[in-house]
Each structure stands twice: as structure tokens, then as C-alpha cells.
Design a protein around this motif. Structure first.
Motif, PDB file in Angstrom:
ATOM      1  N   VAL A  51      45.899  -0.156 -91.186  1.00 14.77           N
ATOM      2  CA  VAL A  51      46.394   1.043 -90.719  1.00 14.77           C
ATOM      3  C   VAL A  51      46.637   1.204 -89.690  1.00 14.77           C
ATOM      4  O   VAL A  51      45.451   2.024 -89.192  1.00 14.77           O
ATOM      5  CB  VAL A  51      45.808   2.182 -92.293  1.00 14.77           C
ATOM      6  CG1 VAL A  51      47.963   2.981 -91.373  1.00 14.77           C
ATOM      7  CG2 VAL A  51      46.383   1.790 -93.283  1.00 14.77           C
ATOM      8  N   CYS A  52      47.826   2.004 -89.158  1.00 12.98           N
ATOM      9  CA  CYS A  52      47.663   2.392 -87.601  1.00 12.98           C
ATOM     10  C   CYS A  52      47.663   3.988 -87.727  1.00 12.98           C
ATOM     11  O   CYS A  52      47.929   4.403 -89.007  1.00 12.98           O
ATOM     12  CB  CYS A  52      49.062   2.220 -87.430  1.00 12.98           C
ATOM     13  SG  CYS A  52      49.229   3.389 -85.888  1.00 12.98           S
ATOM     14  N   SER A  53      46.562   4.587 -86.479  1.00 10.04           N
ATOM     15  CA  SER A  53      46.266   5.753 -86.870  1.00 10.04           C
ATOM     16  C   SER A  53      46.814   6.878 -86.550  1.00 10.04           C
ATOM     17  O   SER A  53      47.138   7.956 -86.685  1.00 10.04           O
ATOM     18  CB  SER A  53      45.055   5.977 -86.223  1.00 10.04           C
ATOM     19  OG  SER A  53      45.165   6.024 -85.032  1.00 10.04           O
ATOM     20  N   ARG A  54      48.403   6.446 -86.216  1.00  6.37           N
ATOM     21  CA  ARG A  54      48.839   7.168 -85.467  1.00  6.37           C
ATOM     22  C   ARG A  54      50.070   7.689 -86.674  1.00  6.37           C
ATOM     23  O   ARG A  54      50.419   8.047 -87.032  1.00  6.37           O
ATOM     24  CB  ARG A  54      49.401   6.123 -83.945  1.00  6.37           C
ATOM     25  CG  ARG A  54      50.056   7.885 -83.779  1.00  6.37           C
ATOM     26  CD  ARG A  54      51.152   7.020 -81.944  1.00  6.37           C
ATOM     27  NE  ARG A  54      51.896   8.072 -81.597  1.00  6.37           N
ATOM     28  CZ  ARG A  54      52.588   8.116 -80.496  1.00  6.37           C
ATOM     29  NH1 ARG A  54      52.651   7.709 -79.695  1.00  6.37           N
ATOM     30  NH2 ARG A  54      53.042   9.238 -79.739  1.00  6.37           N
ATOM     31  N   CYS A  55      51.172   6.316 -87.003  1.00  5.64           N
ATOM     32  CA  CYS A  55      51.610   6.254 -88.060  1.00  5.64           C
ATOM     33  C   CYS A  55      51.363   6.189 -89.535  1.00  5.64           C
ATOM     34  O   CYS A  55      52.609   5.711 -90.045  1.00  5.64           O
ATOM     35  CB  CYS A  55      53.321   6.012 -86.851  1.00  5.64           C
ATOM     36  SG  CYS A  55      53.124   3.804 -87.209  1.00  5.64           S
ATOM     37  N   GLY A  56      50.701   5.229 -89.739  1.00  9.22           N
ATOM     38  CA  GLY A  56      50.687   5.475 -90.829  1.00  9.22           C
ATOM     39  C   GLY A  56      50.698   3.672 -91.282  1.00  9.22           C
ATOM     40  O   GLY A  56      50.558   3.239 -92.500  1.00  9.22           O
ATOM     41  N   SER A  57      51.475   2.835 -90.590  1.00 11.83           N
ATOM     42  CA  SER A  57      52.166   1.459 -90.760  1.00 11.83           C
ATOM     43  C   SER A  57      50.825   0.839 -90.521  1.00 11.83           C
ATOM     44  O   SER A  57      49.848   0.402 -90.079  1.00 11.83           O
ATOM     45  CB  SER A  57      53.241   1.398 -89.132  1.00 11.83           C
ATOM     46  OG  SER A  57      53.164   0.020 -89.336  1.00 11.83           O
ATOM     47  N   HIS A  58      50.930  -0.715 -91.708  1.00 17.50           N
ATOM     48  CA  HIS A  58      50.417  -2.058 -92.118  1.00 17.50           C
ATOM     49  C   HIS A  58      50.773  -2.303 -90.884  1.00 17.50           C
ATOM     50  O   HIS A  58      50.699  -3.827 -91.314  1.00 17.50           O
ATOM     51  CB  HIS A  58      50.381  -1.742 -93.577  1.00 17.50           C
ATOM     52  CG  HIS A  58      49.515  -1.001 -94.192  1.00 17.50           C
ATOM     53  ND1 HIS A  58      48.448  -1.339 -94.226  1.00 17.50           N
ATOM     54  CD2 HIS A  58      50.313  -0.331 -95.095  1.00 17.50           C
ATOM     55  CE1 HIS A  58      48.539  -0.068 -95.769  1.00 17.50           C
ATOM     56  NE2 HIS A  58      48.934   0.328 -95.129  1.00 17.50           N
ATOM     57  N   ARG A  93      47.788  -3.956 -82.344  1.00 14.32           N
ATOM     58  CA  ARG A  93      48.984  -3.452 -81.804  1.00 14.32           C
ATOM     59  C   ARG A  93      49.742  -3.434 -82.786  1.00 14.32           C
ATOM     60  O   ARG A  93      50.267  -4.122 -83.568  1.00 14.32           O
ATOM     61  CB  ARG A  93      49.151  -4.359 -81.088  1.00 14.32           C
ATOM     62  CG  ARG A  93      51.220  -3.483 -79.576  1.00 14.32           C
ATOM     63  CD  ARG A  93      50.842  -2.727 -78.768  1.00 14.32           C
ATOM     64  NE  ARG A  93      49.787  -2.929 -78.111  1.00 14.32           N
ATOM     65  CZ  ARG A  93      49.000  -2.474 -76.989  1.00 14.32           C
ATOM     66  NH1 ARG A  93      49.674  -0.880 -76.743  1.00 14.32           N
ATOM     67  NH2 ARG A  93      48.083  -2.905 -76.342  1.00 14.32           N
ATOM     68  N   CYS A  94      49.718  -2.101 -82.738  1.00 10.45           N
ATOM     69  CA  CYS A  94      51.280  -1.375 -83.927  1.00 10.45           C
ATOM     70  C   CYS A  94      52.780  -1.537 -83.453  1.00 10.45           C
ATOM     71  O   CYS A  94      52.937  -1.187 -82.708  1.00 10.45           O
ATOM     72  CB  CYS A  94      50.990   0.046 -84.318  1.00 10.45           C
ATOM     73  SG  CYS A  94      51.823   0.118 -85.882  1.00 10.45           S
ATOM     74  N   ASN A  95      53.093  -2.446 -84.143  1.00  8.09           N
ATOM     75  CA  ASN A  95      54.537  -2.835 -84.359  1.00  8.09           C
ATOM     76  C   ASN A  95      55.703  -1.875 -84.096  1.00  8.09           C
ATOM     77  O   ASN A  95      56.559  -2.358 -83.981  1.00  8.09           O
ATOM     78  CB  ASN A  95      55.198  -3.848 -85.234  1.00  8.09           C
ATOM     79  CG  ASN A  95      53.873  -5.558 -84.794  1.00  8.09           C
ATOM     80  OD1 ASN A  95      53.990  -5.632 -83.401  1.00  8.09           O
ATOM     81  ND2 ASN A  95      53.368  -6.300 -85.544  1.00  8.09           N
ATOM     82  N   GLN A  96      55.099  -0.993 -85.108  1.00  8.94           N
ATOM     83  CA  GLN A  96      56.169   0.243 -85.486  1.00  8.94           C
ATOM     84  C   GLN A  96      56.152   0.725 -84.401  1.00  8.94           C
ATOM     85  O   GLN A  96      57.055   1.237 -84.210  1.00  8.94           O
ATOM     86  CB  GLN A  96      55.254   0.727 -86.279  1.00  8.94           C
ATOM     87  CG  GLN A  96      55.776   0.495 -88.060  1.00  8.94           C
ATOM     88  CD  GLN A  96      57.072  -0.125 -88.267  1.00  8.94           C
ATOM     89  OE1 GLN A  96      58.355   1.329 -87.908  1.00  8.94           O
ATOM     90  NE2 GLN A  96      57.099  -0.731 -88.881  1.00  8.94           N
ATOM     91  N   CYS A  97      54.402   1.548 -83.753  1.00  7.89           N
ATOM     92  CA  CYS A  97      54.875   2.730 -82.264  1.00  7.89           C
ATOM     93  C   CYS A  97      54.329   2.667 -81.340  1.00  7.89           C
ATOM     94  O   CYS A  97      54.585   2.982 -80.376  1.00  7.89           O
ATOM     95  CB  CYS A  97      54.096   3.793 -82.877  1.00  7.89           C
ATOM     96  SG  CYS A  97      52.494   3.536 -83.117  1.00  7.89           S
ATOM     97  N   GLY A  98      54.141   0.791 -81.160  1.00  2.00           N
ATOM     98  CA  GLY A  98      53.776   0.274 -79.616  1.00  2.00           C
ATOM     99  C   GLY A  98      52.203   0.691 -79.372  1.00  2.00           C
ATOM    100  O   GLY A  98      51.381   0.321 -78.817  1.00  2.00           O
TER     101      GLY A  98
HETATM  102 ZN   LIG Z   1      51.897   2.596 -85.386  1.00  2.00          ZN
END
Ligand SMILES: [Zn+2]
Length: 131
Positions: A31-38, A7-12
Motif C-alpha cells: 500500500v502506498c504510504s502517501r495516498c493509500g493506493s494498491h 513506485r506508486c502509479n497513483q501519486c508517483g
Molecule cells: Zn501513492
């Protein structure tokens, strides 16, 4: 190959990460495939292991293998199409590339169909073939 859900903590968004080796899970950060967040949190114990051609194909048939594809998001569609093309190893032709490029540029599928009238029909086919 192990797959973990995060679960991405940046974009959810929920993202599935396919690791090439078990060691990678410990040594690399997803790495989040949507926003690139680690900043991803691993979700509980859903692990799939791809080990045969059969399970590979089953995985292809499962839309969730591509993560959450948003049909209203051209870029999401483009990413799914690229994944599909890469996974199947099929050469889908220059028109396919054109469509993906246009999707990535943010064009709507309807607009692309309008711009590429040959798509979806037999070349030289008649209007009677249209559903
Ligand atoms: Zn994300």
C-alpha cells in the motif's frame, strides 16, 4: 526482514515497504504510504534484509529508511517522527506527542515552536543558550 521499493502509479511516489516475512510479499499487496493506493509497481531488485541490531540502527541513521520525508510537509515529518519513536522504542515525552499531533494537524514547525516556547531549550534555561 525484506524491504522492497515500489513506485506508486497513483501519486508517483517511491515507497519502501518492509515485509515481516518473505511469504507476505507473495500473498499481500503493498500500500502506498502517501495516498493509500494498491497500484504499486515493484522496482528492480533493491532488497535490504534487516537481521541484526546493528543493521537496524544503521537503517535508522539513513534518512531514506523513512521514505521520502518532505521537510515542508508537516504530515510527512510527523510520520517520520512517529516511525523514529517506534523504532527506537524511546519514550520521548508528552511534548513529543504534542508536536507530532500538531504536525499531523498541518501546523508548520515554526508555528509549533512559537506555541510551545519550552521546546528546544533547557527548561528554565536562559536566552544565552539559544543559538
Ligand atoms: Zn501513492
Amino acid at each position: 526482514m525484506p524491504i522492497y521499493d515500489y513506485r506508486c502509479n497513483q501519486c508517483g511516489r517511491r515507497v519502501s515497504v518492509l515485509w515481516r516475512t518473505w511469504a507476505e510479499i507473495e500473498t499481500k499487496s503493498p500500500v502506498c504510504s502517501r495516498c493509500g493506493s494498491h497500484d504499486l509497481k515493484r522496482l528492480v531488485t533493491r532488497v535490504a534484509v534487516l537481521h541484526s541490531e546493528d543493521s537496524h540502527l544503521e537503517n535508522l541513521a539513513d534518512p531514506s529508511a523513512f521514505g521520502d520525508v518532505d521537510e515542508n510537509d508537516p504530515k510527512s515529518l510527523a510520520r517520520m517522527m512517529r516511525t523514529m519513536s517506534r523504532e527506537t522504542g524511546e519514550d520521548l515525552g508528552p511534548e513529543f506527542g504534542e508536536v507530532v499531533d500538531r504536525l499531523e494537524a498541518g501546523q508548520k514547525p515554526e508555528d509549533i515552536e512559537a506555541a510551545l516556547p519550552d521546546l528546544g531549550g533547557e527548561a528554565g534555561g536562559s536566552d544565552l543558550d539559544m543559538m
